[in-house]
Scaffold this active site. Structure first.
Site, PDB file in Angstrom:
ATOM      1  N   HIS A 169     -17.132 116.564 -10.892  1.00 48.29           N
ATOM      2  CA  HIS A 169     -15.922 115.749 -10.761  1.00 48.29           C
ATOM      3  C   HIS A 169     -14.858 116.053 -11.794  1.00 48.29           C
ATOM      4  O   HIS A 169     -14.354 115.153 -12.472  1.00 48.29           O
ATOM      5  CB  HIS A 169     -16.285 114.263 -10.801  1.00 48.29           C
ATOM      6  CG  HIS A 169     -16.799 113.752  -9.492  1.00 48.29           C
ATOM      7  ND1 HIS A 169     -16.075 113.813  -8.333  1.00 48.29           N
ATOM      8  CD2 HIS A 169     -17.981 113.180  -9.159  1.00 48.29           C
ATOM      9  CE1 HIS A 169     -16.786 113.314  -7.328  1.00 48.29           C
ATOM     10  NE2 HIS A 169     -17.949 112.921  -7.806  1.00 48.29           N
TER      11      HIS A 169
ATOM     12  N   ASP B  34     -19.164 118.282  -5.115  1.00 52.48           N
ATOM     13  CA  ASP B  34     -18.319 117.367  -5.887  1.00 52.48           C
ATOM     14  C   ASP B  34     -17.858 117.977  -7.200  1.00 52.48           C
ATOM     15  O   ASP B  34     -18.049 117.410  -8.289  1.00 52.48           O
ATOM     16  CB  ASP B  34     -19.022 116.019  -6.114  1.00 52.48           C
ATOM     17  CG  ASP B  34     -18.913 115.120  -4.895  1.00 52.48           C
ATOM     18  OD1 ASP B  34     -19.225 113.930  -4.999  1.00 52.48           O
ATOM     19  OD2 ASP B  34     -18.500 115.612  -3.820  1.00 52.48           O
TER      20      ASP B  34
ATOM     21  N   HIS C 132     -16.628 115.447  -1.656  1.00 53.07           N
ATOM     22  CA  HIS C 132     -15.277 115.525  -2.213  1.00 53.07           C
ATOM     23  C   HIS C 132     -14.637 116.886  -2.015  1.00 53.07           C
ATOM     24  O   HIS C 132     -13.476 117.081  -2.366  1.00 53.07           O
ATOM     25  CB  HIS C 132     -15.297 115.160  -3.707  1.00 53.07           C
ATOM     26  CG  HIS C 132     -15.275 113.682  -3.929  1.00 53.07           C
ATOM     27  ND1 HIS C 132     -14.134 112.986  -4.244  1.00 53.07           N
ATOM     28  CD2 HIS C 132     -16.258 112.759  -3.849  1.00 53.07           C
ATOM     29  CE1 HIS C 132     -14.413 111.706  -4.364  1.00 53.07           C
ATOM     30  NE2 HIS C 132     -15.694 111.548  -4.131  1.00 53.07           N
TER      31      HIS C 132
ATOM     32  N   HIS D 254     -24.582 113.089  -5.615  1.00 50.24           N
ATOM     33  CA  HIS D 254     -23.815 112.066  -4.887  1.00 50.24           C
ATOM     34  C   HIS D 254     -23.809 110.682  -5.517  1.00 50.24           C
ATOM     35  O   HIS D 254     -22.896 109.899  -5.296  1.00 50.24           O
ATOM     36  CB  HIS D 254     -24.338 111.988  -3.441  1.00 50.24           C
ATOM     37  CG  HIS D 254     -23.445 111.283  -2.468  1.00 50.24           C
ATOM     38  ND1 HIS D 254     -22.097 111.428  -2.431  1.00 50.24           N
ATOM     39  CD2 HIS D 254     -23.737 110.414  -1.462  1.00 50.24           C
ATOM     40  CE1 HIS D 254     -21.590 110.697  -1.442  1.00 50.24           C
ATOM     41  NE2 HIS D 254     -22.570 110.063  -0.832  1.00 50.24           N
TER      42      HIS D 254
ATOM     43  N   ASP E 182       5.696 119.097   4.280  1.00 47.47           N
ATOM     44  CA  ASP E 182       6.223 120.094   3.346  1.00 47.47           C
ATOM     45  C   ASP E 182       6.143 119.615   1.901  1.00 47.47           C
ATOM     46  O   ASP E 182       6.762 120.186   1.017  1.00 47.47           O
ATOM     47  CB  ASP E 182       7.650 120.492   3.729  1.00 47.47           C
ATOM     48  CG  ASP E 182       8.589 119.294   3.689  1.00 47.47           C
ATOM     49  OD1 ASP E 182       9.793 119.477   3.899  1.00 47.47           O
ATOM     50  OD2 ASP E 182       8.098 118.164   3.453  1.00 47.47           O
TER      51      ASP E 182
ATOM     52  N   GLU F 246      10.203 107.600  10.562  1.00 48.51           N
ATOM     53  CA  GLU F 246       8.768 107.892  10.513  1.00 48.51           C
ATOM     54  C   GLU F 246       8.025 106.772   9.791  1.00 48.51           C
ATOM     55  O   GLU F 246       6.943 106.352  10.200  1.00 48.51           O
ATOM     56  CB  GLU F 246       8.525 109.220   9.792  1.00 48.51           C
ATOM     57  CG  GLU F 246       8.897 110.438  10.610  1.00 48.51           C
ATOM     58  CD  GLU F 246       8.762 111.704   9.786  1.00 48.51           C
ATOM     59  OE1 GLU F 246       8.967 111.644   8.557  1.00 48.51           O
ATOM     60  OE2 GLU F 246       8.461 112.752  10.372  1.00 48.51           O
TER      61      GLU F 246
ATOM     62  N   ASP G  24      15.904 102.790   0.119  1.00 49.46           N
ATOM     63  CA  ASP G  24      16.654 104.020   0.405  1.00 49.46           C
ATOM     64  C   ASP G  24      17.879 104.062  -0.489  1.00 49.46           C
ATOM     65  O   ASP G  24      19.003 103.826  -0.061  1.00 49.46           O
ATOM     66  CB  ASP G  24      17.032 104.049   1.881  1.00 49.46           C
ATOM     67  CG  ASP G  24      17.825 105.307   2.217  1.00 49.46           C
ATOM     68  OD1 ASP G  24      17.865 106.243   1.373  1.00 49.46           O
ATOM     69  OD2 ASP G  24      18.403 105.352   3.303  1.00 49.46           O
TER      70      ASP G  24
ATOM     71  N   ASP H 279      20.365 108.115   2.399  1.00 49.00           N
ATOM     72  CA  ASP H 279      20.387 109.333   3.208  1.00 49.00           C
ATOM     73  C   ASP H 279      19.336 109.276   4.299  1.00 49.00           C
ATOM     74  O   ASP H 279      18.997 110.279   4.914  1.00 49.00           O
ATOM     75  CB  ASP H 279      20.157 110.559   2.323  1.00 49.00           C
ATOM     76  CG  ASP H 279      18.807 110.493   1.633  1.00 49.00           C
ATOM     77  OD1 ASP H 279      18.424 111.478   0.989  1.00 49.00           O
ATOM     78  OD2 ASP H 279      18.135 109.442   1.725  1.00 49.00           O
TER      79      ASP H 279
END
Lengths: 153, 649
Positions: free
Chosen positions: B175, B202, B235, B400, B578, B587, B616, B620
């Site tokens: 981890h 992991d 993981h 685990h 992106d 969305e 916002d 925009d």
């Protein structure tokens, strides 16, 4: 009503160590459970308690059904009461033969690992890490006790 | 005189004995109470960890729900579906096309790897990472590219043999804790032809050096592909990484090329072997087994189709053919696209892998769904015996689960848990361990614990620190469900006194928060009681509140956004294909509608709209969702560092 309250306390303490959620705990955790409920049995007394709650053929696990009545009785009879602060202080004073107000690291180690019910190495190291003042290599026991009591509350 | 001095001596000896007994007795009691508190703290950490994993599974249901209905959501594919449907767009054999135009500047003073890699490169990396240097993205991508080529050749299960001269070391979860890996290499030696290692999954998430660990392991693997073995853990999964920290780490360390790296890593995960089998006797997998575990099937399946353990196969032919279209249109060279009948695993195959990566052994016989984590199952000693017998195996080594001593043995010695990330929950919470296996010898365990100071803090300080953190996390949990909790309390407060009995309080807490914790023992940290032992239930909320970033945000909305912030953050991260950090208002709105519907959250839409419009700032039409969620954090009134411990990743 008091008994019901004790039962709930015991159940809570037990459940935390019941990793499998099947009403059993590892016998090695029993000491911690009993002490977390406020009792202070000696190692010898703890041994006897374990014998009482173990199965006839020890499995390494203690069942809740056996533990509950025994522990309830302990709480009702107020057995294994914790050590009062002044008794603890006097115990240190007894060991402090030179009456300095402190014990050296060597003295503490000697008493704790050679007398009474000796500490394991882990127990000794843990106590030293909190108790010993690294500059003087000794324990000012009065301060130590006060600090521990504050921490517990 | 002689008599009295000897009797004085005896007396003083007796007194010393008694005194020592008193002190020892007292100390043991004190120590036990500390240990119990430590235990409570660990229980809190673990319950919340597993509840979060369950939340993750719920999230996967949400994605399935969406994918199964995608045409109905919007006329075009919403961004989120596109993102999830994307297959290996860079399945390129051409290294140059893959690496693009990345160059390593002369000013770069970090480690420079030379391909083909040798043991000097392993050394170079270890030294560089110890000095907190960051490997340049160019080399990261190169390592990932080369590693994928080799991993692709490997079977689902690596078979290895021990010999009297060759020991194998098995390590569990790391981890992202670099110090633990360095400690293991220091104690046990670097991987080499004579020093075989198995790393059982992991490697990433939670710790802050997931990148470095992954690099060290992959480079070592490239140098010693026959001696350094890697198994996939739960993981090693891009969706887990979104919640548990690795994605964030990469994007922070590699601002320019992070997205590319993430895509590569995603792919590498799917090619990691599922398990290792030693001497045809010992099965090493990350989680566990189930009663239906079919090793023969598991040897055959196409493991790379398991994109995320949290994306179950969707039973929708439209969806499936859409996947195939995308795959065949984007593969650069013929023969690289899968020519089997489906782009997904069957449900049965998928479940088989989930079981191997998510299950936990328990003492109870039988096989039950793993309700804490939400995936895989609980398997009992009878299941272990059955599966071992069926496959002529002797033992299972798995990881685990965090264990206080770094390892644990159960099911009559047939199941070993090995966990290699010490101090996993907090400093002093647990040791790490590794196992050494040798031909015809019993396994040997080695434990360790990383400390940041040269000597460990005294026990009571460590316990107090851990306890404080655990209570803080618990309080944040409570505040995120404040409305539900208050409703539950008021239901029982018939006389409207603001007080209920301890039993009623404990019951309400457990049923609303769905955390199985010792509420009575924790009560004193969470709430005030009066002299009759009755609980003043509103007192929990006095010193904790959620920061309300704007007037318009009402309490239920704030609470909901805070409570689901991790889930929402993940959904939005996936939508944000992106990785710009921005999504359109449209969305966001659509996703919110779906989310509230699926999670059955009652929030007034208009309220939500008002809040969104405020966020916002640039006007925009897009929202910086990271800032949005950071705005909703918990403030602890009496805390010097008043920050939310569990900020979303």
């Amino acid at each position: 009503a008091i008994v019901a309250d004790f039962h709930k306390k015991i159940k809570d303490a037990f459940e935390v160590f019941d990793h499998e959620s099947n009403n059993t705990v590892d016998v090695r955790e029993i000491g911690t459970i009993i002490r977390s409920l406020g009792c202070c049995p000696t190692e010898g007394e703890l041994h006897d308690l374990i014998a009482e709650v173990e199965e006839e053929e020890p499995t390494g696990f203690i069942r809740y059904e056996k533990f509950l009545p025994v522990m309830t009785k302990v709480l009702l009879e107020r057995k294994y009461r914790p050590i009062p602060e002044d008794v603890l202080l006097r115990a240190f004073e007894v060991l402090d033969t030179a009456k300095h107000g402190f014990l050296t690291k060597e003295e503490l180690i000697k008493y704790m690992t050679e007398e009474g019910e000796p500490f394991s190495q882990e127990e000794m190291e843990e106590m030293l890490s909190a108790a010993i003042d690294p500059e003087s290599n000794s324990i000012n026991y009065k301060e130590y006790i006060t600090m521990m009591v504050i921490d517990e509350n | 005189m002689g008599c009295s001095s000897s009797s004085t001596k005896i007396n003083s000896a007796k007194n010393a004995l008694k005194a020592a007994l008193v002190i020892q007795n007292w100390y043991r009691g004190y120590r036990a109470r500390l240990k119990a508190r430590q235990h409570y703290a660990l229980t809190i950490f673990q319950s919340i960890e597993y509840a979060d994993e369950q939340g993750q599974m719920q999230l996967s249901n949400f994605f399935s729900f969406m994918l199964e209905n995608y045409r109905k959501i919007q006329n075009d594919d919403p961004a989120i579906v596109t993102r999830l449907l994307e297959t290996n767009l860079q399945d390129s054999q051409n290294k140059h096309a893959y690496m693009g135009l990345i160059e390593v500047p002369d000013s770069y003073d970090g480690p420079r790897l030379k391909f083909p890699l040798t043991f000097t490169d392993i050394d170079l990396l270890l030294k560089a990472f110890q000095q907190q240097q960051i490997l340049h993205a160019y080399y990261v991508l190169e390592v990932l590219f080369e590693a994928k080529k080799v991993l692709k050749q490997m079977p689902n299960f690596t078979h290895i043999q021990t010999s009297p001269y060759k020991e194998i070391t098995v390590c569990g979860d790391l981890h992202g804790k670099l110090e633990d890996l360095l400690l293991i290499f220091y104690k046990n030696g670097l991987p080499s032809v004579n020093n075989q290692y198995v790393f059982n999954g992991d490697f990433v998430d939670r710790g802050k050096n997931s990148t470095e660990i992954l690099m060290i392991l992959l480079v070592s693997f490239l140098v010693y592909p026959n001696e350094l073995h890697l198994n996939r853990g739960n993981h090693e999964d891009f969706m887990m990484n979104l919640r548990y920290g690795f994605t964030r780490e990469i994007l922070q360390k590699y601002k320019l090329h992070g997205k590319k790296i993430l895509k590569s890593v995603e792919e590498i995960y799917t090619w990691l072997p599922i398990g290792t089998i030693i001497d045809n006797e010992i099965l090493i997998i990350h989680g566990g087994i189930s009663e239906s575990t079919d090793l023969n099937l598991l040897h055959q399946i196409q493991r790379n189709k398991m994109k995320s353990v949290l994306m179950p196969p969707v039973s929708n032919r439209e969806f499936d053919s859409s996947l195939k279209n995308k795959a065949s249109s984007s593969s650069a060279t013929p023969g690289t696209s899968e020519d089997s009948s489906s782009e997904q695993l069957t449900k049965h195959e998928w479940e088989q892998i989930v079981d191997l990566l998510w299950s936990d052994p328990k003492g109870r016989k039988g096989c039950y769904p793993n309700t804490s984590r939400g995936g895989g199952c609980y398997f009992g000693p009878d299941i272990t015996a059955k599966i071992l017998n069926k496959n002529q195996l002797k033992m299972i080594i798995r990881s685990h689960e965090c264990k206080p001593d770094g390892y644990d043995i159960c099911h009559d010695g047939k199941v070993i848990t090995i966990f290699s990330a010490s101090n996993y929950y907090d400093e002093g919470s647990n040791r790490g361990a590794y196992i050494k296996l040798c031909y015809n010898t019993a396994p040997r365990f080695f434990q360790y614990q990383v400390t940041t100071t040269s000597c460990l803090n005294p026990l009571h300080q460590r316990v107090a620190t851990m306890e404080n953190r655990a209570i803080k996390i618990l309080k944040e949990r409570m505040i995120s469900q404040k409305t539900d909790l208050i409703n539950a309390f008021q239901l029982r407060d018939h006389s409207k006194t603001g007080k209920i009995s301890l039993a009623q309080w404990a019951f309400s807490m457990e049923s609303v928060l769905e955390l199985k914790l010792p509420w009575r023992s924790l009560r004193s940290h969470l709430v005030k009681t009066d002299s009759d032992g009755n609980v003043d239930y509103m007192s929990s909320f006095q010193d904790v509140h959620i920061e309300r970033p704007m007037e318009e945000a009402t309490s239920p909305l704030v609470e909901t956004l805070y409570r689901y912030r991790s889930d929402l953050n993940i959904i939005f991260n996936i939508m944000d294909s992106d990785h710009s950090g921005l999504i359109s208002m449209e969305e966001f709105r659509t996703m919110w509608k779906l989310f509230t519907y699926h999670y059955n959250v009652q929030i007034d839409d208009s309220q939500f709209d008002e809040v969104i419009n405020k966020m916002d700032v640039n006007k925009d039409g897009s929202i910086d969702f990271n800032e949005f969620f950071m705005a909703f954090h918990v403030v602890h009134k009496y805390d010097k560092n008043a920050t939310d411990i569990t900020l979303p990743n």
